[in-house]
Structures are given as C-alpha cells and as structure tokens.
Design a protein around this motif. Structure first.
Motif, PDB file in Angstrom:
ATOM      1  N   GLU A   1      11.221  21.705 -13.334  1.00 51.51           N
ATOM      2  CA  GLU A   1      11.502  22.993 -12.700  1.00 51.51           C
ATOM      3  C   GLU A   1      12.992  23.246 -12.556  1.00 51.51           C
ATOM      4  O   GLU A   1      13.481  24.346 -12.839  1.00 51.51           O
ATOM      5  CB  GLU A   1      10.834  23.031 -11.327  1.00 51.51           C
ATOM      6  CG  GLU A   1      11.115  24.313 -10.544  1.00 51.51           C
ATOM      7  CD  GLU A   1      10.534  24.279  -9.145  1.00 51.51           C
ATOM      8  OE1 GLU A   1      10.865  25.191  -8.359  1.00 51.51           O
ATOM      9  OE2 GLU A   1       9.754  23.350  -8.831  1.00 51.51           O
ATOM     10  N   LYS A   2      13.750  22.228 -12.116  1.00 49.03           N
ATOM     11  CA  LYS A   2      15.151  22.437 -11.772  1.00 49.03           C
ATOM     12  C   LYS A   2      16.110  22.143 -12.921  1.00 49.03           C
ATOM     13  O   LYS A   2      17.180  22.755 -13.007  1.00 49.03           O
ATOM     14  CB  LYS A   2      15.520  21.578 -10.559  1.00 49.03           C
ATOM     15  CG  LYS A   2      14.753  21.963  -9.298  1.00 49.03           C
ATOM     16  CD  LYS A   2      15.170  21.106  -8.116  1.00 49.03           C
ATOM     17  CE  LYS A   2      14.418  21.500  -6.851  1.00 49.03           C
ATOM     18  NZ  LYS A   2      14.779  20.640  -5.696  1.00 49.03           N
ATOM     19  N   LEU A   3      15.767  21.179 -13.777  1.00 45.00           N
ATOM     20  CA  LEU A   3      16.663  20.807 -14.887  1.00 45.00           C
ATOM     21  C   LEU A   3      15.865  20.679 -16.178  1.00 45.00           C
ATOM     22  O   LEU A   3      15.767  19.597 -16.766  1.00 45.00           O
ATOM     23  CB  LEU A   3      17.367  19.481 -14.563  1.00 45.00           C
ATOM     24  CG  LEU A   3      18.373  19.496 -13.407  1.00 45.00           C
ATOM     25  CD1 LEU A   3      18.765  18.080 -13.022  1.00 45.00           C
ATOM     26  CD2 LEU A   3      19.619  20.297 -13.780  1.00 45.00           C
ATOM     27  N   PRO A   4      15.300  21.783 -16.643  1.00 50.77           N
ATOM     28  CA  PRO A   4      14.450  21.694 -17.839  1.00 50.77           C
ATOM     29  C   PRO A   4      15.208  21.275 -19.093  1.00 50.77           C
ATOM     30  O   PRO A   4      14.615  20.767 -20.041  1.00 50.77           O
ATOM     31  CB  PRO A   4      13.892  23.123 -17.977  1.00 50.77           C
ATOM     32  CG  PRO A   4      14.877  23.989 -17.247  1.00 50.77           C
ATOM     33  CD  PRO A   4      15.393  23.155 -16.117  1.00 50.77           C
ATOM     34  N   GLN A   5      16.533  21.475 -19.097  1.00 44.47           N
ATOM     35  CA  GLN A   5      17.315  21.118 -20.275  1.00 44.47           C
ATOM     36  C   GLN A   5      17.593  19.620 -20.373  1.00 44.47           C
ATOM     37  O   GLN A   5      17.978  19.127 -21.440  1.00 44.47           O
ATOM     38  CB  GLN A   5      18.643  21.885 -20.270  1.00 44.47           C
ATOM     39  CG  GLN A   5      19.692  21.367 -19.280  1.00 44.47           C
ATOM     40  CD  GLN A   5      19.434  21.794 -17.845  1.00 44.47           C
ATOM     41  OE1 GLN A   5      18.436  22.454 -17.548  1.00 44.47           O
ATOM     42  NE2 GLN A   5      20.336  21.432 -16.940  1.00 44.47           N
ATOM     43  N   LEU A   6      17.391  18.876 -19.273  1.00 46.99           N
ATOM     44  CA  LEU A   6      17.680  17.442 -19.274  1.00 46.99           C
ATOM     45  C   LEU A   6      16.492  16.671 -19.856  1.00 46.99           C
ATOM     46  O   LEU A   6      15.349  16.891 -19.457  1.00 46.99           O
ATOM     47  CB  LEU A   6      17.951  16.966 -17.845  1.00 46.99           C
ATOM     48  CG  LEU A   6      18.194  15.460 -17.671  1.00 46.99           C
ATOM     49  CD1 LEU A   6      19.478  15.035 -18.360  1.00 46.99           C
ATOM     50  CD2 LEU A   6      18.239  15.093 -16.183  1.00 46.99           C
ATOM     51  N   ARG A   7      16.789  15.770 -20.770  1.00 48.34           N
ATOM     52  CA  ARG A   7      15.730  14.944 -21.337  1.00 48.34           C
ATOM     53  C   ARG A   7      15.432  13.799 -20.379  1.00 48.34           C
ATOM     54  O   ARG A   7      16.285  12.967 -20.109  1.00 48.34           O
ATOM     55  CB  ARG A   7      16.162  14.385 -22.696  1.00 48.34           C
ATOM     56  CG  ARG A   7      15.066  13.561 -23.379  1.00 48.34           C
ATOM     57  CD  ARG A   7      15.614  12.837 -24.589  1.00 48.34           C
ATOM     58  NE  ARG A   7      14.587  11.984 -25.191  1.00 48.34           N
ATOM     59  CZ  ARG A   7      14.839  10.987 -26.033  1.00 48.34           C
ATOM     60  NH1 ARG A   7      16.094  10.713 -26.376  1.00 48.34           N
ATOM     61  NH2 ARG A   7      13.859  10.257 -26.528  1.00 48.34           N
ATOM     62  N   ILE A   8      14.211  13.773 -19.879  1.00 48.57           N
ATOM     63  CA  ILE A   8      13.809  12.665 -19.007  1.00 48.57           C
ATOM     64  C   ILE A   8      12.620  11.936 -19.635  1.00 48.57           C
ATOM     65  O   ILE A   8      11.826  12.526 -20.366  1.00 48.57           O
ATOM     66  CB  ILE A   8      13.463  13.134 -17.580  1.00 48.57           C
ATOM     67  CG1 ILE A   8      12.210  14.010 -17.582  1.00 48.57           C
ATOM     68  CG2 ILE A   8      14.628  13.832 -16.928  1.00 48.57           C
ATOM     69  CD1 ILE A   8      11.641  14.223 -16.196  1.00 48.57           C
TER      70      ILE A   8
END
Length: 610
Positions: free
Chosen positions: A327-334
């Motif tokens: 929701e908050k950091l969709p661009q970060l690959r986790i």
C-alpha cells in the motif's frame, strides 16, 4: 462554473467602480469639493481612458486570480505594483492620445493613493468580515480551549484556530511574566501555566492545547499533570521536527502521547553513509514482523534498497508487512520469506537467491517471564543457536555486514533471556574473522509499544477499568521510541568495523510507576479512578537494568548517542564447545539450562533481582 463566472464579474465590476471613484475623488480633493466647469469637463473626458486602462493593468497583474477571503501581504504587494504601473501609464497614454484637456498633476498623484486604499482596503475589509463576523454566529458551537505556551508556535496555532469551526481560543497561559497581559493574534495571555485550573473554571474550558514542542519533557509532563488536576483534556501540536520539515501544520493538533513525556532528542543519521550501505543493495531482516524488525524494514526502505528480504516465522505478521508495503511503497521490491532462523537449509536457499549485502538479525525470544520457566531451552536454541546459524550462513554467502539486535538484559543477566542474548553477542564475536563478514552488536533497552512491553499491558488494564499492576514501586527501565531505536541500529551498523558491541544512549531511566501514572492521566482518568497495585518482582526480573557489565567500560564514537562497550570476547575454541552444548539434540530441563548458562556466562546469576 456559472457561480465562479458571476463572482469574477462582481470582482471586475468592483475594481471598475473603484477606478472610477478614485479618479473622481482625486479631482474633488484637488479642488476642495468645488470643481470648476473646465476641470469637470477634464474629469469626464479622461475617465473613458483611465478606467479601461487601469482595469486592463489590474487584469495583467493577476488581481482577479486571488480569493478575497484569503487576502494577504502578497496580494497587497501585487495591488501596489499594479497601481504603480497604472499611475505611470495614465499620463503617458493621455499624452499619446492627445486628450484636449489638462489634468492637474496633483490628481495624477492622488489617484494611485486613493486607488490602493479602495482596491486593497475593500479586500482586507472583506477578509476581516469573513473571519471575525462570519464565524461569530457559530461561537456557541465552537469548543472553548486554552493554549499553554505563548511562543511562535502558539502564535501560529492561535492564528490558524481563529478560522476553525471547532475550536475557540479563550486565552493563552505562559510562565514568562513579561508575556502576561500581552495580546497574541488578538488573544490575551491570561496568566501563568500553573493558573490553568482557575482560568479553565472561569471560561468553562475542558480542553487545553500544549503548544510547546521544543520544551523539555519535564515541562510537558508538568503541563499534562496540571491538565489532569484541573479535569481538562490535554492535547498538543505536532513535534517541532515535523513542523520545521513542513510535513504537518501547527493546526493538526493531537492527543499527548508517551513519546512527548519521555523526552528524547531527535536522532542525527549519517544519511550519505547509509545510502552507501543500503541504497541499491539487497538487504535482509530476520524477525521482520516484530516491533523492532518491522520498524527496521520501514527505515531501511527509505534508502531504496535493491530488494528487502523479510525473513519471518510468523505467517500472520509477515502478511501484515506485505500488505503495508504494497500500500505505502508499491515501487519497492520486497521478498516475504517464511522460515526459522535455526533452519540452515532455508537460510542458504534465501541467501543464495537474493545475496544480501547486509543482514539485520532481530529474530529472538524476548519475553523474560515466558523464557524463564518451561521455555528456557527454547530460548537457548532460538537466541543462541539461531543467531549462530544465521551468522554462519551470512559468512558462507559473502554478506558484508551482520548486525545483531541485543538488549540491556544481556548485562549481568539475571534471567535466561538476558543470558542467551549475551551468548549471542559472544557467538558473533567468536565468528569475527579478518576480511570476512563484519559482525556488529547493538545493545539497548525497552522500546515504547514493543511486543512484551508494559505499555500495551497498561493500556489494556486501563480499558478494563484497572487496576494497573506494577511489580515494584522502585523498578526502573530505560525507554526509547521504536523509530529512534531502529535509526540508531542502522547508524551503529554503518559505523561498525567488526566485533564491536554498540551501546545506545538510553537517556535517564524511568520509574515504571511514574509511567503508569502518566498513562492514566493521558487516558483521561485519575489515580482514584484507576488504582495501581504492586505485585512483586517476577522470576528473573531486575529492579533496574544496566547497559554495561561490571567488568566493561565504553569508548566514545563520532555519534553522540552511540558508545562502544569493551566487553569480554570469545574465540573459535570457546565457540565450538558452546555449539556442542546447543547442538546436542537433547531436551534439557530448566535447571540444566540454568546450570549450563552459568558455565558459559559467569556473570549470570538467576537468583539476582536487583
């Protein structure tokens, strides 16, 4: 749309009338309200040029883009510039079109002055009417409040609340005698802060806003106590750092929280160095769903790692982290990797696939009473063997930096949990080799709201009407916020060269009974409503925590909140012998575990309570 056009036509019509009126008034004033016939003809002949010209200049200067209700100094500056240009343009245009009449020079001077007064004055009169009269009808519905503090932040708060439909500021209170009786934004400074009960009763105030974000935590705690004694709900403005950064405005008042009362200075981070450690690099966090692990993930995410591996055994908390980042950091690959820190094969699989450059090891059993009885051997396996398993996997896969989250309970431990964390520190020291993975240990105390903390327990007890249970009247603990702890862990991880134990500056210890009283007040109750009951120290519990063992001392670091503990170290021979014990495959009893811990951690004393 039609309404907006109608408003625009009204504004333009107003300014056309203003230019007409200013020009006529300039003639009247010039001739003392007795204009002779030749000059009367001059006035009417020139109006047909002056009014369209000045209206056009006003349009070009954007006088019709502003909203009168919010007219301010920038609008006044724009009006003065537009009138100035118009004042210079009028004689030039009249000369160029050869108007066959003479215009007195005094009229050319008076007209711009009158025009500024009419055009600018009407806008500010309208704003004043909207602010001070339009809201007056709702005064009966606006809640009266007192503001504690009379500084710059308080002045900004009073200004913003003057437009509020919810609050009405009755007065300010400040301890500076020079401020008493003064007016701030039209609101009087009534008296000192300790006179709150008197003024709250006089104005029937039930809410006070503490507008002192840069004051000491002692001053804020005193203000909250005064509010509680006066049966007034205490609220506060955002933190000074948030205000300075522009993330929030002073009008975003909120309830007072424990962080406001415990008083911790903001952490200064080596942002450039952390970018070098984390940005564009794969980073792994074990125990990623816990209170410290999850906040570490959030702080690391700010530095935009190539990917963030969340290693966690608990499926539910890992799911919650996945949803939060989506929701908050969709661009970060986790990467959400379920696994046990004792599972060597799973660790190898994850590290081989994602090749983390840094690992933050936060996975541990931390609850002292639970680990003290029945679960002692599980604490050893998870905290000691688990740490060793993750650390060795990090060495095999070329991880550059391994950061162990330790605890102040590892110092002169009196419980199983603390002793196992001290062993985990020594395991990392024993694994440290020249040129290999650099192991860094970070030791700190309690964090507000963490799993197993007294804070959630006290909150639950208050919800149920009490009593609040405290083990001892004199028991103290060190506290810091979860974000502060996570930030300092990152900073220590950056600074560590291998084998150091960093000790965080935990500030002053806090008496748990005072913490309980603060929470009662912040919940809107008194100690008469929610009693405090003392239950006695639990097994393995200290009266106070230490950050250094008896035979340790510290060295300073470039960071004011970090020091390096000079502690007893371990070598490879010691480590091999320890792993024979933890890796025996046997299930040891509580007594056998405590006897073994005494052997490996001589300073451990299970019967010690203070």
């Amino acid at each position: 749309m039609l309404k907006v056009k109608n408003k625009l036509l009204l504004v333009v019509g107003h300014d056309v009338a203003a230019t007409f009126l200013a020009w006529v008034l300039a003639y009247w004033l010039r001739f003392n309200f007795a204009i002779s016939e030749p000059y009367m003809q001059s006035m009417w002949n020139t109006l047909v040029w002056v009014v369209p010209l000045q209206t056009f200049i006003f349009w070009r200067f954007g006088l019709y883009r502003g909203v009168w209700r919010f007219a301010s100094l920038p609008d006044l500056k724009r009006i003065i510039m537009a009138v100035g240009v118009a004042g210079l343009s009028v004689p030039v245009v009249l000369y160029m079109v050869h108007v066959p009449v003479a215009v007195p020079r005094s009229v050319l001077v008076l007209d711009p002055l009158l025009l500024v007064m009419v055009v600018g004055g009407s806008r500010f009169v309208y704003r004043s009417w909207k602010e001070h009269h339009l809201y007056r009808f709702a005064d009966a519905e606006r809640q009266p409040v007192l503001v504690l503090g009379a500084g710059e932040i308080a002045a900004g708060l009073v200004k913003e609340l003057s437009r509020s439909k919810e609050w009405r500021v009755e007065g300010l209170l400040d301890d500076d005698p020079a401020m008493v009786g003064r007016l701030i934004q039209g609101v009087k400074v009534l008296g000192r802060v300790d006179e709150l009960p008197k003024w709250a009763g006089r104005y029937d105030v039930h809410v006070a806003i503490i507008a002192m974000p840069s004051a000491s935590h002692q001053a804020r705690r005193r203000a909250v106590k005064l509010c509680s004694s006066a049966n007034v709900k205490s609220m506060t403005v955002p933190a000074f750092d948030d205000l300075a950064s522009g993330r929030v405005t002073v009008s975003q008042i909120r309830q007072v929280e424990l962080d406001d009362l415990l008083g911790r200075d903001p952490v200064t981070l080596d942002e450039e160095g952390l970018h070098g450690l984390l940005t564009g690099q794969p980073v792994m966090v074990t125990g990623a769903g816990g209170s410290i692990g999850s906040e570490l993930c959030r702080q690391i995410a700010r530095f935009e790692p190539a990917c963030l591996v969340l290693f966690e055994l608990n499926e539910f908390v890992l799911y919650r982290m996945e949803q939060e980042f989506a929701e908050k950091l969709p661009q970060l690959r986790i990467v959400c990797a379920i696994g046990d820190v004792k599972d060597e094969a799973r660790l190898d699989q994850v590290m081989c696939q994602y090749a983390p450059a840094a690992i933050f090891h936060a996975a541990a059993y931390k609850h002292v009473p639970l680990m003290e009885q029945e679960n002692a051997w599980q604490a050893v396996l998870n905290n000691v063997l688990g740490t060793c398993t993750v650390a060795r996997a990090a060495m095999r896969h070329g991880v550059k930096k391994f950061v162990l989250i330790s605890t102040d309970k590892a110092v002169n431990p009196t419980n199983v949990m603390g002793a196992t964390k001290r062993l985990a520190e020594m395991v990392c020291q024993g694994l440290q080799q020249e040129g290999g993975t650099r192991f860094v240990m970070v030791r700190f105390g309690n964090v507000l709201g963490s799993t197993g903390s007294v804070i959630p327990k006290f909150q639950e007890q208050i919800v149920h009407g009490g009593p609040i249970t405290v083990t001892h009247p004199e028991i103290t603990r060190y506290f810091m916020s979860i974000p502060e702890a996570a930030q300092l862990v990152l900073q220590a991880g950056l600074m560590g060269e291998g084998g150091e134990i960093f000790v965080l500056d935990m500030g002053e210890p806090v008496r748990i009974v005072e913490l309980a009283k603060d929470m009662i007040r912040l919940s809107g109750f008194s100690e008469g409503d929610i009693p405090i009951v003392f239950t006695g120290l639990r097994p393995g519990e200290k009266l106070y925590e230490e950050l250094l063992a008896d035979d340790e001392h510290t060295l300073p670091t470039p960071h004011p909140k970090l020091r390096i503990a000079q502690a007893r170290t371990a070598d490879g021979v010691w480590l091999d012998a320890l792993l024979q014990w933890t890796g025996s495959g046997e299930m040891l009893s509580e007594q056998e575990v405590k006897q073994g811990l005494k052997k490996w951690v001589p300073e451990y004393c299970s019967s010690k309570n203070s």
